[in-house]
Structure formats: structure tokens, C-alpha cells
Design a protein around this motif. Structure first.
Motif, mmCIF file in Angstrom:
data_model
loop_
_atom_site.group_PDB
_atom_site.id
_atom_site.type_symbol
_atom_site.label_atom_id
_atom_site.label_comp_id
_atom_site.label_asym_id
_atom_site.label_seq_id
_atom_site.Cartn_x
_atom_site.Cartn_y
_atom_site.Cartn_z
ATOM 1 N N HIS A 1 9.079 -6.618 -24.540
ATOM 2 C CA HIS A 1 8.461 -6.162 -23.291
ATOM 3 C C HIS A 1 9.289 -5.092 -22.571
ATOM 4 O O HIS A 1 9.092 -4.880 -21.380
ATOM 5 C CB HIS A 1 8.199 -7.360 -22.360
ATOM 6 C CG HIS A 1 9.449 -7.955 -21.761
ATOM 7 N ND1 HIS A 1 9.544 -8.268 -20.416
ATOM 8 C CD2 HIS A 1 10.627 -8.285 -22.298
ATOM 9 C CE1 HIS A 1 10.735 -8.780 -20.178
ATOM 10 N NE2 HIS A 1 11.412 -8.801 -21.286
ATOM 11 N N HIS A 2 10.218 -4.438 -23.269
ATOM 12 C CA HIS A 2 10.994 -3.361 -22.634
ATOM 13 C C HIS A 2 10.225 -2.039 -22.713
ATOM 14 O O HIS A 2 9.819 -1.625 -23.803
ATOM 15 C CB HIS A 2 12.357 -3.205 -23.315
ATOM 16 C CG HIS A 2 13.305 -4.332 -23.032
ATOM 17 N ND1 HIS A 2 13.357 -5.464 -23.805
ATOM 18 C CD2 HIS A 2 14.201 -4.511 -22.041
ATOM 19 C CE1 HIS A 2 14.272 -6.291 -23.303
ATOM 20 N NE2 HIS A 2 14.786 -5.742 -22.227
ATOM 21 N N ASP B 1 15.450 -15.351 -21.570
ATOM 22 C CA ASP B 1 14.226 -14.905 -22.247
ATOM 23 C C ASP B 1 14.483 -14.701 -23.736
ATOM 24 O O ASP B 1 13.666 -15.086 -24.587
ATOM 25 C CB ASP B 1 13.728 -13.614 -21.594
ATOM 26 C CG ASP B 1 12.347 -13.206 -22.085
ATOM 27 O OD1 ASP B 1 11.537 -14.097 -22.422
ATOM 28 O OD2 ASP B 1 12.079 -11.989 -22.132
ATOM 29 N N ASP C 1 12.522 -9.611 -27.893
ATOM 30 C CA ASP C 1 13.173 -9.185 -26.640
ATOM 31 C C ASP C 1 14.214 -8.089 -26.874
ATOM 32 O O ASP C 1 15.133 -7.929 -26.083
ATOM 33 C CB ASP C 1 13.810 -10.409 -25.937
ATOM 34 C CG ASP C 1 14.016 -10.186 -24.436
ATOM 35 O OD1 ASP C 1 13.179 -9.504 -23.808
ATOM 36 O OD2 ASP C 1 15.011 -10.691 -23.888
ATOM 37 N N THR D 1 9.384 -11.901 -22.690
ATOM 38 C CA THR D 1 8.986 -11.934 -24.102
ATOM 39 C C THR D 1 8.389 -13.280 -24.480
ATOM 40 O O THR D 1 7.540 -13.350 -25.377
ATOM 41 C CB THR D 1 10.184 -11.563 -25.002
ATOM 42 O OG1 THR D 1 10.592 -10.235 -24.674
ATOM 43 C CG2 THR D 1 9.823 -11.605 -26.482
ATOM 44 N N ASP E 1 13.439 -14.474 -16.494
ATOM 45 C CA ASP E 1 13.115 -13.044 -16.375
ATOM 46 C C ASP E 1 12.351 -12.712 -15.093
ATOM 47 O O ASP E 1 12.357 -11.549 -14.660
ATOM 48 C CB ASP E 1 12.335 -12.544 -17.604
ATOM 49 C CG ASP E 1 13.252 -11.870 -18.624
ATOM 50 O OD1 ASP E 1 14.460 -12.171 -18.621
ATOM 51 O OD2 ASP E 1 12.767 -11.037 -19.424
HETATM 52 MN MN MN Z 1 13.247 -10.245 -21.527
#
Ligand code: MN
Ligand code: 5GP
Length: 327
Positions: free
Chosen positions: A115-116, A31, A89, A135, A165
Motif C-alpha cells: 500500500h505504499h 503491519d 508491505d 497491507t 498503521d
Molecule cells: Mn504498512
């Protein structure tokens, strides 16, 4: 559901900055590299002056070299402070490696697209959608906002982020959206069987030999709730494999009946001090490995996280056991 992201603000900031430093997290996965290449190539095609930065000094994983990683730098360029930094990411500035925090602080402007859920919102402009499965889907949204045409090379890079992912559409984050975006990318010409071949077939025997050695170190602890295995420097030397060849072994640990947490502990190379890196995977939707990773100073997602600990491997395991037995 997708989060509302200020894509318009990101597009405006990019249009104000013709020189960009696009970056992803250290020890990059599919990703991270798919986002880096997809975003970087697109901006370059559209006329931006782009430097691609994949922090760290371990060789980039061979599985992804076909994405076109040759022009990627491993340290920030001399003119980093004159560029807009676009971090992809990355949950924190530290995930950009040891030069990360200073580079973010000095950049002409900074955007954090990620996207965390544990993202620290470290940039000037933060676009964080913790619901997004990867991401690269966020990269696609930003490229559309910029009216940039998606070439086949870029579509392939973005598809790789979705595939890796979501665990090939098998993890809990394999949403309808991930399938829909994948379908859009297939409509643009991506050939899933060809991507499968590039990512998962034709591997050197060294990788299977390394896998065998790692799996032979398996320990089932806490009455089988915790599966731990180790990657040692001796394993890498004996098989002539690289550290990134161990990616995926942790899935075998997670697949064992009764296991709640799978952990893969990596011995540091000479010169890296005592920093043992540990990857964590949850085998149960109710078990949050990000919580364990945070206790070790790391981070990640509920079902996939990691941390690095300055101490012997036994300390890494004790920390995980302590967190798993905490009421
Ligand atoms: Mn990722
Ligand atoms: P992996 O085990 O594949 O390296 O990482 C799994 C997930 O945990 C990824 O989302 C990755 O970004 C995150 N992660 C792994 N190691 C670390 C770490 O040392 N610090 C933080 N903050 N996140 C990590």
C-alpha cells in the motif's frame, strides 16, 4: 474507495506454486509482521509449503512476538529460487534488505502486495493499493479470493496491521473501510482490549527509561517547525533496551505545537558503518515527509516515511532542513 487489484491473477499464481516464500520489509512494524504472519499461517493451513522471511539482523520487535514469529527466518532460504516470492508491505526490492533485489530476480515467480504510493512495482505481479490504510487489509482480500477460512490467530494478526498503521484509528488513513474491516475481524473473535494489552501494556521499564533519554535530546529547529531527537548506542546500552523499543517516541515529537515534521535519528551499531536511520512523521496534512525521505534515498507515505544516510547525524538533519526550506 479501494483500488482494483488483480487478486484473481495472484490467486492463480499462488495455486501454481505450492512452495512459497512470504516476506515483509526490514525493520518490520506491526503491519509488516501482521501481514507476514496472517498470510503465512493461512497459506500453511491451506496446504502450501511456506517459509516466512523477515529480513535483517536486529532482533524482531518484542511487542509482536506473540503473533508467533519463532519460525521466521532472517535470511532467504537456500531454495528461495524454487519458490514463489510473496512480498508484503514492501515499497521496493531494496526494502527486503541487502538480499532483496537478487532474491526477487531469482524467484520462480513474484508477487508484490503493498500500500505504499511510492511502490516501485518490482515484482512479476504487482498489487499496489495506495489508498489502503494498511497491507493486512489487502492480505485479507487475497485470502478471501483464495477461499481460505480466516482463523482467530490470523484475524488477530490482520487486526494488528490495522491498529498500528492507522495509529489506533487516529491517523488520516483511518478510513471507514479500516473500521469496517476491524469490525469484521472482531466478529471473527478478535478482542480489542486483549490486543491493546498485548501491544501496549506490560512493557519493560527499560523502554520508559529509553524514552526519557531520547526525549531529553529533543531539538526544536527552524523556529520550531522541525522536532528532532536522537537514539544513541549509549542510550541503548545504558537502558539495556533494544532499538525497536524506541517505536512510538516519535509521536511525542509530532505532538508539539508548531511542529510540522518530527524526526528520530538512530545511531548505527558498531559494524553498521555510518548509516544513520531516520524516521519521519508529518504533523500537518499539507506537509509530505515522503518527499523528504526520497531526497535521502528512502521512501514511505505522505505522513510517515524514512530514509538512511551514510554520514553523520548532522548530515541527516541538514538534509531535512534543506528539504523543508526549499521553496
Ligand atoms: Mn504498512
Ligand atoms: P518507520 O519510521 O516506522 O520505520 O517507517 C515509516 C514508513 O516509512 C513505513 O511505511 C516504512 O515502510 C517507510 N520507511 C522507513 N524507512 C524507510 C527506508 O529507509 N526506505 C524506504 N523506502 N521506506 C522507509
Amino acid at each position: 474507495m479501494t483500488a482494483v487489484l488483480d487478486l484473481a491473477a495472484a490467486a492463480a499464481l499462488l495455486r501454481e506454486h505450492p512452495r512459497v516464500l512470504v516476506a515483509c520489509h526490514e525493520s518490520p512494524d506491526g503491519d509488516a509482521l501482521g501481514s507476514l504472519i496472517g498470510m503465512g499461517m493461512s497459506l500453511r493451513n491451506a496446504g502450501w509449503d511456506v517459509v516466512l522471511w523477515a529480513p535483517g539482523d536486529a532482533p524482531l520487535p518484542a511487542d509482536y512476538l506473540w503473533l508467533g514469529l519463532e519460525g521466521t527466518t532472517r535470511t532467504p532460504p537456500a531454495d528461495a529460487a524454487e519458490r514463489l516470492l510473496l512480498a508484503l508491505d514492501c515499497g521496493s526490492a531494496e526494502r527486503l534488505g541487502s538480499d532483496g533485489p537478487a532474491t526477487v530476480a531469482a524467484a520462480a515467480a513474484s508477487i508484490n502486495l503493498d500500500h505504499h504510493a511510492d511502490n516501485t512495482k518490482f515484482a512479476g505481479l504487482n498489487l499496489v493499493d495506495a489508498v489502503s490504510p494498511c497491507t493486512t487489509i489487502l492480505v485479507l482480500r487475497l485470502l478471501r479470493e483464495l477461499d481460505i477460512t480466516i482463523t482467530l490467530d490470523v484475524a488477530e494478526a490482520l487486526y494488528v496491521g490495522i491498529i498500528t498503521d492507522t495509529g489506533r484509528f487516529m491517523y488520516a488513513n483511518a478510513s471507514a473501510e479500516s473500521h469496517r474491516v476491524a469490525a469484521e475481524l472482531i466478529d471473527l473473535g478478535v478482542d480489542p482490549a486483549e490486543i491493546f494489552r498485548r501491544l501496549y501494556e506490560g512493557k519493560p521499564a527499560a523502554r520508559v527509561e529509553l524514552t526519557a533519554r531520547i526525549l531529553s535530546s529533543l531539538e526544536l529547529r527552524l523556529d520550531g517547525r522541525l522536532a528532532v531527537a536522537y537514539v544513541t548506542i549509549a542510550d541503548l546500552d545504558a537502558t539495556k533496551a533494544s532499538e525497536s523499543d524506541s517505536e512510538g517516541v516519535i509521536d511525542a515529537l509530532r505532538s508539539i505545537a508548531g511542529v510540522e515534521v518530527a524526526a528520530l535519528v538512530r545511531e548505527p551499531r558498531a559494524g553498521e558503518g555510518q548509516f544513520h536511520k531516520c524516521s519521519l512523521r508529518s504533523a500537518q496534512p499539507t506537509v509530505d515527509v515522503a518527499r523528504i525521505a526520497h531526497a535521502g534515498g528512502g521512501g514511505g507515505h505522505t505522513l510517515a516515511a524514512g530514509f538512511a544516510l551514510d554520514g553523520p547525524a548532522a548530515d541527516v538533519v541538514s538534509l531535512i532542513e534543506r528539504e523543508m526550506t526549499r521553496a
